[in-house]
Design an enzyme around this catalytic site. Structure first.
Site, PDB file in Angstrom:
ATOM      1  N   HIS A   6      -9.786 -38.527 -75.920  1.00  0.00           N
ATOM      2  CA  HIS A   6     -10.688 -37.714 -75.103  1.00  0.00           C
ATOM      3  C   HIS A   6     -12.004 -38.441 -74.918  1.00  0.00           C
ATOM      4  CE1 HIS A   6     -12.343 -34.055 -73.348  1.00  0.00           C
ATOM      5  NE2 HIS A   6     -13.469 -34.451 -73.914  1.00  0.00           N
ATOM      6  N   ASP A  42     -12.512 -21.332 -72.673  1.00  0.00           N
ATOM      7  CA  ASP A  42     -13.296 -22.529 -72.360  1.00  0.00           C
ATOM      8  C   ASP A  42     -13.486 -22.699 -70.859  1.00  0.00           C
ATOM      9  OD1 ASP A  42     -14.589 -25.092 -72.917  1.00  0.00           O
ATOM     10  OD2 ASP A  42     -12.841 -25.909 -71.909  1.00  0.00           O
ATOM     11  N   ARG A  48     -21.584 -22.583 -68.114  1.00  0.00           N
ATOM     12  CA  ARG A  48     -22.509 -23.594 -68.658  1.00  0.00           C
ATOM     13  C   ARG A  48     -22.937 -24.574 -67.578  1.00  0.00           C
ATOM     14  NH1 ARG A  48     -19.130 -26.283 -72.953  1.00  0.00           N
ATOM     15  NH2 ARG A  48     -20.913 -27.658 -73.200  1.00  0.00           N
ATOM     16  N   SER A  56     -15.658 -26.691 -77.134  1.00  0.00           N
ATOM     17  CA  SER A  56     -15.001 -26.766 -75.828  1.00  0.00           C
ATOM     18  C   SER A  56     -13.924 -27.863 -75.831  1.00  0.00           C
ATOM     19  CB  SER A  56     -16.074 -27.055 -74.766  1.00  0.00           C
ATOM     20  OG  SER A  56     -15.518 -27.581 -73.601  1.00  0.00           O
ATOM     21  N   LYS A  79      -9.260 -27.161 -76.637  1.00  0.00           N
ATOM     22  CA  LYS A  79      -8.212 -27.612 -75.706  1.00  0.00           C
ATOM     23  C   LYS A  79      -7.289 -28.609 -76.398  1.00  0.00           C
ATOM     24  CE  LYS A  79     -11.438 -28.856 -72.868  1.00  0.00           C
ATOM     25  NZ  LYS A  79     -12.648 -28.747 -72.094  1.00  0.00           N
TER      26      LYS A  79
HETATM   27  N1  URA Z   1     -15.989 -32.022 -71.974  1.00  0.00           N
HETATM   28  C1  URA Z   1     -15.516 -30.798 -72.286  1.00  0.00           C
HETATM   29  O1  URA Z   1     -14.318 -30.539 -72.244  1.00  0.00           O
HETATM   30  N2  URA Z   1     -16.394 -29.851 -72.640  1.00  0.00           N
HETATM   31  C2  URA Z   1     -17.714 -30.076 -72.730  1.00  0.00           C
HETATM   32  O2  URA Z   1     -18.433 -29.177 -73.098  1.00  0.00           O
HETATM   33  C3  URA Z   1     -18.211 -31.353 -72.411  1.00  0.00           C
HETATM   34  C4  URA Z   1     -17.318 -32.331 -72.025  1.00  0.00           C
END
Ligand code: URA
Length: 451
Positions: free
Chosen positions: A85, A164, A171, A186, A190
């Site tokens: 990620h 999320d 946000r 967040s 996931k």
């Molecule tokens: N990527 C995400 O999935 N969430 C965030 O809050 C910032 C970057």
């Protein structure tokens, strides 16, 4: 004891007090079920933005967001199930490259991809630029694809961590993206929902990243590794510089072209190559697929050079409806109507190419969104002919922009011009890979990769 009312929950955080896990769970559940309106969620997230959260609150928030949807289990798989990620950058197409390389090495990579945010690109948008590609699929198809070919790219949906998706949209428009506990929960909710066992986080820092300085990036990296490890994931974070765009392409289809050419071993941009190998080897070492990072690097290079990673990429794209002929020829059916170049205004050395401004220039071209519901132009974007540290002579082509019309190109060129500084001397070269964070601690990248 009954949970706090939403009003008292918000004021509790506003005054800097620590929440109970049960109150966090009730608040998130109330939001997902529609009992708590967007304005109360937004007020609470703003309080979190200013007052922060303890690590146990962050864990409780991650858990509550994870529980808002389903969790995938890959029962029949024996291979290590992993993912990578990135916290978001400009020209960052590493997922497109590294995921098929890992899959070709026998690891399973079920990836939930995200859309571009602000000046940063998103993997979902890049895949969606391939004609026919479907990034939405149900969880059964997702699991079957991972079981069959070890690789799938699915966009976030109402079944995986829906809290999320909705919190992020709020946000994005209320200035609460840059909050460590909100970012950590967040990302992790996931990733845990994907059913993985190991993960490498590419934590970007610099002008083209949400964390502009190393100490913030380090805090984020340590938080991600802590929460990941608490969920039993083999977790490692690599802090990498994002001051200048990665590779030579910025924009969705342009980045697919660069990824495909890399996977076919037709081109090897040094920064892209180094980062791919470093992230891949840190991950493989962390999940125990190799003993030493060097062993992993050799395997990753081999799987690219042999064409196996490219084959794996094509299998995933085909399975998700993407047109393999377009991938083969790299000729997109849509053509940008306008292309314009930016030439060096004087002799010298490119001292800086501000990634954030280049990212915003790509948004100007409609390669990204200004508003959540903006349409993306898949072929819009920027091709870099020169990068930071390159010598230029007056009139040399530094970059080209492409878009649907001249006005967009002119606007983006103006911004790109302001992103570039030419001086007579070389800039100080910051290393691309700064530090590595593991559950055991944080160390300089050079030390980690030489161990
Ligand atoms: N990527 C995400 O999935 N969430 C965030 O809050 C910032 C970057």
């Amino acid at each position: 004891m009954p949970n706090l009312s939403p009003y008292h929950f918000i004021t509790e955080k506003q005054s800097g007090r620590e929440h109970l896990a049960a109150d966090i769970a009730a608040f998130i559940d109330g939001f997902v079920k529609g009992r708590i309106p967007d304005y109360q969620m937004t007020a609470w997230m703003m309080a979190v933005y200013f007052k922060g959260m303890t690590s146990s609150e962050t864990l409780a928030l991650t858990e509550a967001m994870l529980r808002s949807g389903e969790t995938v289990t890959h029962d029949s798989l024996l291979n290590p199930i992993v993912d990578k990620h990135s916290t978001g950058g400009v020209g960052d197409k590493i997922t497109l490259i590294l995921a098929p390389m890992l899959a070709a090495l026998g690891l399973a990579v079920p990836t939930i991809t995200g859309r571009g945010l602000a000046f940063t690109g998103g993997t979902t948008d890049k895949f969606n630029s391939i004609p026919g590609f479907r990034s939405e699929m149900n969880l059964d198809d997702f699991k079957h694809q991972v079981a069959d070919i070890g690789l799938a790219f699915v966009s976030q949906s109402s079944s995986l961590a829906p809290a999320d998706g909705r919190m992020y949209a709020l946000r994005d428009v209320t200035g609460t993206v840059q909050s460590l506990p909100l970012i950590i929960s967040s990302i992790l909710c996931k990733k845990i929902a994907e059913g993985i066992q190991g993960i490498v986080f590419d934590v970007k820092c610099g002008s083209g990243a949400f964390m502009d300085r190393v100490p913030y990036a380090r805090q984020l990296a340590e938080g991600l590794v802590h929460v990941g490890t608490s969920y039993g994931l083999d977790s490692v974070a690599v802090i990498t510089r994002m001051d200048t765009p990665l590779g030579l392409a910025v924009g969705n289809w342009l980045e697919v072209i660069e990824s495909v050419r890399y996977l076919r071993a037709e081109t090897t941009p040094p920064d892209l190559h180094e980062l791919t190998l470093s992230l891949g080897s840190a991950l493989m070492q962390q999940v125990g697929a190799v003993k030493h990072a060097n062993e992993a690097r050799a395997k990753l290079e081999q799987v690219r050079d042999s064409g196996h990673a490219w084959e794996r990429f094509q299998s995933a794209v085909e399975r998700q409806g993407g047109d393999l002929r377009t991938l083969d020829t790299l000729e997109h059916p849509l053509k940008p109507q306008c292309k314009s170049g930016l030439e060096a205004p004087k002799d010298g050395i490119i001292h800086a190419m501000d990634a954030r401004e280049i990212g915003f220039a790509a948004v100007d071209l409609h390669a990204g969104r200004r508003r959540v519901d903006d349409e993306i132009d898949p072929t819009a974007g920027i091709v870099l002919h020169r990068k930071t540290g390159d010598r230029v002579t007056k009139g040399d082509l530094i970059l080209e922009v492409q878009a649907a019309d001249q006005e967009l190109c002119d606007q983006a060129l103006q911004r790109a011009r302001s992103a570039i500084t030419i001086k007579e001397h070389q800039p100080t070269a910051d290393p691309l890979i700064v530090e590595v964070v593991t559950p055991e601690g944080t160390m300089p990248a050079a030390q980690y990769f030489s161990a």
